[in-house]
Design a protein around this motif. Sequence first.
Motif, PDB file in Angstrom:
ATOM      1  N   LEU A 175     111.403   1.304  33.593  1.00 52.27           N
ATOM      2  CA  LEU A 175     110.383   0.933  32.622  1.00 52.27           C
ATOM      3  C   LEU A 175     110.760  -0.383  31.939  1.00 52.27           C
ATOM      4  CD1 LEU A 175     109.470   4.311  30.866  1.00 52.27           C
ATOM      5  CD2 LEU A 175     108.279   3.150  32.721  1.00 52.27           C
ATOM      6  N   PRO A 176     109.781  -1.207  31.586  1.00 52.54           N
ATOM      7  CA  PRO A 176     108.342  -0.924  31.656  1.00 52.54           C
ATOM      8  C   PRO A 176     107.682  -1.371  32.960  1.00 52.54           C
ATOM      9  CG  PRO A 176     108.695  -2.958  30.456  1.00 52.54           C
ATOM     10  CD  PRO A 176     110.072  -2.449  30.834  1.00 52.54           C
ATOM     11  N   SER A 177     108.458  -1.775  33.950  1.00 52.18           N
ATOM     12  CA  SER A 177     107.886  -2.377  35.152  1.00 52.18           C
ATOM     13  C   SER A 177     107.243  -1.375  36.104  1.00 52.18           C
ATOM     14  CB  SER A 177     108.984  -3.133  35.907  1.00 52.18           C
ATOM     15  OG  SER A 177     109.950  -2.228  36.415  1.00 52.18           O
ATOM     16  N   PHE A 178     107.656  -0.096  36.029  1.00 56.09           N
ATOM     17  CA  PHE A 178     107.250   0.924  36.992  1.00 56.09           C
ATOM     18  C   PHE A 178     107.724   0.581  38.399  1.00 56.09           C
ATOM     19  CE2 PHE A 178     104.531   2.693  33.742  1.00 56.09           C
ATOM     20  CZ  PHE A 178     104.516   4.038  34.056  1.00 56.09           C
ATOM     21  N   SER A 179     108.821  -0.166  38.516  1.00 55.73           N
ATOM     22  CA  SER A 179     109.437  -0.376  39.816  1.00 55.73           C
ATOM     23  C   SER A 179     110.146   0.905  40.235  1.00 55.73           C
ATOM     24  CB  SER A 179     110.462  -1.518  39.746  1.00 55.73           C
ATOM     25  OG  SER A 179     109.819  -2.738  39.496  1.00 55.73           O
ATOM     26  N   GLU A 180     109.966   1.296  41.498  1.00 57.96           N
ATOM     27  CA  GLU A 180     110.520   2.564  41.954  1.00 57.96           C
ATOM     28  C   GLU A 180     112.039   2.504  42.044  1.00 57.96           C
ATOM     29  OE1 GLU A 180     110.463   4.993  46.058  1.00 57.96           O
ATOM     30  OE2 GLU A 180     108.475   4.633  45.201  1.00 57.96           O
ATOM     31  N   LYS A 181     112.690   3.497  41.441  1.00 59.63           N
ATOM     32  CA  LYS A 181     114.144   3.558  41.408  1.00 59.63           C
ATOM     33  C   LYS A 181     114.682   4.610  42.365  1.00 59.63           C
ATOM     34  CE  LYS A 181     117.847   3.548  37.950  1.00 59.63           C
ATOM     35  NZ  LYS A 181     118.055   2.094  37.954  1.00 59.63           N
ATOM     36  N   GLY A 182     113.891   5.620  42.665  1.00 58.60           N
ATOM     37  CA  GLY A 182     114.336   6.675  43.564  1.00 58.60           C
ATOM     38  C   GLY A 182     113.369   7.832  43.562  1.00 58.60           C
ATOM     39  N   LYS A 183     113.674   8.837  44.397  1.00 62.16           N
ATOM     40  CA  LYS A 183     112.866  10.035  44.487  1.00 62.16           C
ATOM     41  C   LYS A 183     113.777  11.256  44.617  1.00 62.16           C
ATOM     42  CE  LYS A 183     108.618   8.197  46.550  1.00 62.16           C
ATOM     43  NZ  LYS A 183     107.663   8.304  47.681  1.00 62.16           N
ATOM     44  N   ILE A 184     113.280  12.368  44.106  1.00 60.98           N
ATOM     45  CA  ILE A 184     113.936  13.661  44.246  1.00 60.98           C
ATOM     46  C   ILE A 184     112.958  14.588  44.948  1.00 60.98           C
ATOM     47  CG2 ILE A 184     114.745  15.683  42.968  1.00 60.98           C
ATOM     48  CD1 ILE A 184     115.826  13.755  40.853  1.00 60.98           C
ATOM     49  N   PHE A 185     113.456  15.361  45.905  1.00 59.08           N
ATOM     50  CA  PHE A 185     112.606  16.234  46.700  1.00 59.08           C
ATOM     51  C   PHE A 185     112.984  17.699  46.464  1.00 59.08           C
ATOM     52  CE2 PHE A 185     113.244  12.222  48.904  1.00 59.08           C
ATOM     53  CZ  PHE A 185     111.934  11.805  49.133  1.00 59.08           C
ATOM     54  N   ALA A 186     112.034  18.585  46.726  1.00 56.53           N
ATOM     55  CA  ALA A 186     112.279  20.023  46.587  1.00 56.53           C
ATOM     56  C   ALA A 186     111.408  20.763  47.589  1.00 56.53           C
ATOM     57  CB  ALA A 186     111.972  20.486  45.164  1.00 56.53           C
ATOM     58  N   LYS A 187     111.708  22.040  47.795  1.00 57.52           N
ATOM     59  CA  LYS A 187     110.903  22.858  48.701  1.00 57.52           C
ATOM     60  C   LYS A 187     109.564  23.220  48.074  1.00 57.52           C
ATOM     61  CE  LYS A 187     114.732  25.123  51.159  1.00 57.52           C
ATOM     62  NZ  LYS A 187     115.355  26.430  51.480  1.00 57.52           N
ATOM     63  N   GLN A 188     109.541  23.345  46.756  1.00 63.99           N
ATOM     64  CA  GLN A 188     108.318  23.713  46.051  1.00 63.99           C
ATOM     65  C   GLN A 188     108.123  22.780  44.870  1.00 63.99           C
ATOM     66  OE1 GLN A 188     108.002  27.956  45.203  1.00 63.99           O
ATOM     67  NE2 GLN A 188     109.369  28.465  46.902  1.00 63.99           N
ATOM     68  N   GLU A 189     106.971  22.903  44.202  1.00 61.93           N
ATOM     69  CA  GLU A 189     106.656  22.033  43.079  1.00 61.93           C
ATOM     70  C   GLU A 189     107.720  22.112  41.993  1.00 61.93           C
ATOM     71  OE1 GLU A 189     102.833  22.888  41.482  1.00 61.93           O
ATOM     72  OE2 GLU A 189     101.745  21.837  43.062  1.00 61.93           O
ATOM     73  N   ILE A 190     108.057  20.961  41.444  1.00 61.21           N
ATOM     74  CA  ILE A 190     108.996  20.877  40.326  1.00 61.21           C
ATOM     75  C   ILE A 190     108.177  20.894  39.038  1.00 61.21           C
ATOM     76  CG2 ILE A 190     110.715  19.420  39.175  1.00 61.21           C
ATOM     77  CD1 ILE A 190     111.490  18.384  41.980  1.00 61.21           C
ATOM     78  N   ARG A 191     108.244  22.015  38.329  1.00 63.02           N
ATOM     79  CA  ARG A 191     107.427  22.186  37.129  1.00 63.02           C
ATOM     80  C   ARG A 191     108.197  21.951  35.842  1.00 63.02           C
ATOM     81  NH1 ARG A 191     102.453  24.466  38.166  1.00 63.02           N
ATOM     82  NH2 ARG A 191     102.053  23.610  36.095  1.00 63.02           N
ATOM     83  N   ALA A 192     109.521  21.891  35.908  1.00 63.82           N
ATOM     84  CA  ALA A 192     110.324  21.724  34.691  1.00 63.82           C
ATOM     85  C   ALA A 192     111.329  20.598  34.889  1.00 63.82           C
ATOM     86  CB  ALA A 192     111.044  23.018  34.341  1.00 63.82           C
ATOM     87  N   ILE A 193     111.406  19.703  33.915  1.00 60.08           N
ATOM     88  CA  ILE A 193     112.417  18.646  33.868  1.00 60.08           C
ATOM     89  C   ILE A 193     113.001  18.655  32.457  1.00 60.08           C
ATOM     90  CG2 ILE A 193     112.952  16.210  34.214  1.00 60.08           C
ATOM     91  CD1 ILE A 193     110.392  15.905  35.789  1.00 60.08           C
ATOM     92  N   GLU A 194     114.313  18.615  32.348  1.00 58.84           N
ATOM     93  CA  GLU A 194     114.955  18.571  31.027  1.00 58.84           C
ATOM     94  C   GLU A 194     116.095  17.573  31.066  1.00 58.84           C
ATOM     95  OE1 GLU A 194     115.174  18.508  27.606  1.00 58.84           O
ATOM     96  OE2 GLU A 194     114.025  20.340  27.933  1.00 58.84           O
ATOM     97  N   VAL A 195     116.300  16.890  29.955  1.00 57.32           N
ATOM     98  CA  VAL A 195     117.361  15.892  29.822  1.00 57.32           C
ATOM     99  C   VAL A 195     118.517  16.501  29.056  1.00 57.32           C
ATOM    100  CG1 VAL A 195     117.958  13.646  28.854  1.00 57.32           C
ATOM    101  CG2 VAL A 195     115.727  13.993  29.928  1.00 57.32           C
TER     102      VAL A 195
END
Length: 432
Positions: A386-406
């Motif tokens: 941010l703020p450019s929205f340039s892609e930094k990476g991706k995370i994959f899963a078998k099913q939808e990721i509904r929760a993210i916590e820091v």
Amino acid sequence: MDLDGGNRRFFNRLGGTSAAPPPDSSKNQKVCYHWRAGKCSRFPCPFLHRELPHPSGPTSAASNGSGAPKRFSGDSGFSGPTPRRGPNFNNNHNNNWGRMGANKVVRKTEKVCNYWVQGNCSYGDRCKFLHSWSLGEGFTLLNHLDGHQKVVTGIALPAGMDKLYTGSKDETVRAWDTNTGQCMGVLNLGGEVGCMISEGPWLFVGIPNVVKAWNTQTNQELSLSGPVGQVYTMVVGNDWLFAGTQDGTILVWKFNAVTHSFEPAASLKGHTLAVVSLVVGANRLYSGSMDHSIKAWSLETLQCLQTLTEHTSVVMSLLCWEQFLLSCSLDQTIKVWVATENGNLEVAYTHNEEHGLLNLQGMHDSESKPVLLCACNDSSVRLYDLPSFSEKGKIFAKQEIRAIEVGPGGLFFTGDGTGFRVWKWTEPVPKP
């Protein structure tokens, strides 16, 4: 909390990727897809170990006059494990959103190998699919803990505890020891967990028709009645507890220190369908709904100040970052809002995705740069500078990721239908 540091016993790294050889201008003008996946072992390699220039030429970052890309002013971003609040919105802003978006890294291989998942891919490094749950540099997977039978809908780390809690649609809450990674207990609630947050020592869990509250230090347990239908989202602000419910109402409770209980304080009505996202910032409460709208409420008077209707589908998540409000929706967009001179919010930038968006979280990477984590309904998380929205990476899963916590110390967590994963930003390699 023993989540970070070199003496962790259960958050052990699962290995890193090897460095790519330097580019060679004399090679075939085709980018090596093994290099893109960080797995090329050929030396010399007949293909390029660098990206080809963009057809329209390079794009330059907006400059602050010193030649460096312009970032947010101030240092009020996310510095702790509960990044839900932001400072006041104001109209003293410079709109740099998306200025460097053309620098998005495009890769041919963005699919995890099913045979690798099952442990029997015979292609090894020659496989054209990913043998990793992530793509990108600067972060690594530390561990994957499972036990839930359905999708994880909430992850919380109460203050002062050495435990992490997860809630799921399998109607349970699990407590995990952060030192050993062992499940310390399972609580059956008799209803799907729609959301879960922590504030200080308190753990709040939203299930159909009730909010459960536990004081993790005293083991006090409370049931807050009033919700009609599922509780989809909660947030704490200005000493109020807010809960968004299935019938479109936002219920408000106030903690009474004398009786050690939460007392009903208000009921905010205005949305016509379920409230599924809440965030507090700039002395306001923001609510996102299945009715496609966002409402801004005064934290002083609890009156609705503005209704935003630019999204065309469910507003799934809201995030306050410095003087900006970010929203994401199943309409496949992230919108960045900023206050005008009269105090109302307007869209400063719209980022388009190829899939519906489920969740937003923000944090700083190991170089203290702001990063947006965005869960999509294609079972992935996009990471953007941010703020450019340039892609930094991706995370994959078998099913939808509904929760993210820091979490603390550069940790962050993602929860899907197979459990939750622990990730960490890695320290940058010193330049020679």
